[in-house]
Enzyme design. Structure first.
Site, PDB file in Angstrom:
ATOM      1  N   SER A 132       0.853  -1.189   0.000  1.00 53.51           N
ATOM      2  CA  SER A 132       0.000   0.000   0.000  1.00 53.51           C
ATOM      3  C   SER A 132       0.882   1.230   0.000  1.00 53.51           C
ATOM      4  CB  SER A 132      -0.913   0.023   1.221  1.00 53.51           C
ATOM      5  OG  SER A 132      -1.579   1.285   1.325  1.00 53.51           O
ATOM      6  N   TYR A 152      -1.429   0.180  10.199  1.00 57.23           N
ATOM      7  CA  TYR A 152      -1.581  -0.415   8.872  1.00 57.23           C
ATOM      8  C   TYR A 152      -0.413   0.011   7.977  1.00 57.23           C
ATOM      9  CZ  TYR A 152      -3.527  -1.149   4.173  1.00 57.23           C
ATOM     10  OH  TYR A 152      -3.720  -1.520   2.862  1.00 57.23           O
TER      11      TYR A 152
END
Length: 288
Positions: A183, A197
């Site tokens: 990501s 995250y």
């Protein structure tokens, strides 16, 4: 009498072949859509988290490009079954395999099931991942961090380990390709949203680079894609179903990406067209 005896011999041989072709599923893994192993399957990919979003789009595209596809899921069997149905309807080969990628025993059993049902793996897409609700670091707890890293990092490493054991020429394999789904949060940090995250995806980046160099001489290429804002269900799972569209004005292309756009990059990295790419991390962010 001779013709009858010959017929009985053929019947016994057919039954033995059928038993060899349909082994029992490995423990702790639920395997759906049983099919016989096909020795002619020369392209076989496992896609973790393959029932929805980027995973589902990658599974469908890979099948179109000639891959047999193992669709992993952890809970949503209906979604995985639908992906398998679409692949099979198009003439492809696929099966759904249930396993929690954060559980080592389940991961091992999943790979053993794929070995028995489809044959030797040639490609892996580490797509399974989770996000959580928006929280600052001073609002987060250890249980949240453990879940975040167990699935996003440990799951990626466990599946990569099992793939290397099958693909590496060091272990008698014939090579293969691994693509990890990271990501762009690993670059931006996701401050005020979910720095945990972002940290987990940063670990995926580093793991990609290290593993690529570790197995480069063993016939395995390892790369990653880093999606930006993609319009999938992951935003809803983090409590923000409209997040992708809300952030569109912050993206130079003025729109979120689609799962299909990420799938095309993943399948390209798996293919021989990317034969000189290893240790590469491809950002697909709309310019953000």
């Amino acid at each position: 009498l001779d013709e009858l005896s010959h017929g009985l011999v053929l019947l016994v041989q057919m039954r033995r072949a059928t038993r060899r072709c349909l082994p029992e599923p490995a423990a702790m893994v639920s395997c759906r859509h049983d099919i016989c192993w096909n020795p002619e399957l020369d392209k076989l990919v496992l896609i973790t988290g393959g029932g929805r979003g980027i995973g589902a789009a990658t599974a469908l595209l890979a099948a179109q490009r000639g891959y047999a596809v193992a669709v992993n899921y952890s809970a949503n069997s209906l979604a995985a079954d639908e992906v398998v149905r679409q692949i099979r309807a198009g003439g492809g080969t696929a099966m759904a395999v249930r396993a929690d990628v954060a559980d080592e025993a389940q991961v091992q059993a999943m790979f053993e099931t794929i070995d028995a049902k489809l044959g030797r793996l040639t490609a892996l897409v580490n797509n399974a991942g989770v996000v959580d609700t928006t929280q600052r670091i001073d609002e987060q707890g250890l249980a949240r961090w453990q879940r975040m890293f167990a699935i996003n990092v440990h799951g990626t490493m466990l599946c990569a380990r099992e793939a290397v054991r099958r693909m590496s020429t060091r272990h008698g394999g014939s090579g293969g390709a691994i693509v990890n789904v990271g990501s762009v949060a690993s670059i931006h940090g996701a401050a005020g949203q979910y720095v945990d995250y972002a940290a987990a995806k940063g670990a995926v980046d580093v793991f990609t680079l290290g593993l690529a160099r570790e197995v480069a001489t063993e016939g395995i290429r390892v790369n990653a894609v880093r999606p930006g804002i993609i319009d999938t269900e992951i935003h809803a799972s983090g409590g923000q179903p409209g997040r992708a569209q809300r952030l569109a004005p912050q993206i130079p292309l003025q729109r979120p990406g689609t799962a299909q756009e990420i799938a095309h990059a993943i399948v390209w990295l798996l293919s021989d067209e990317a034969s000189y790419a290893t240790g590469s991390i491809v950002d697909i962010t709309g310019g953000r």
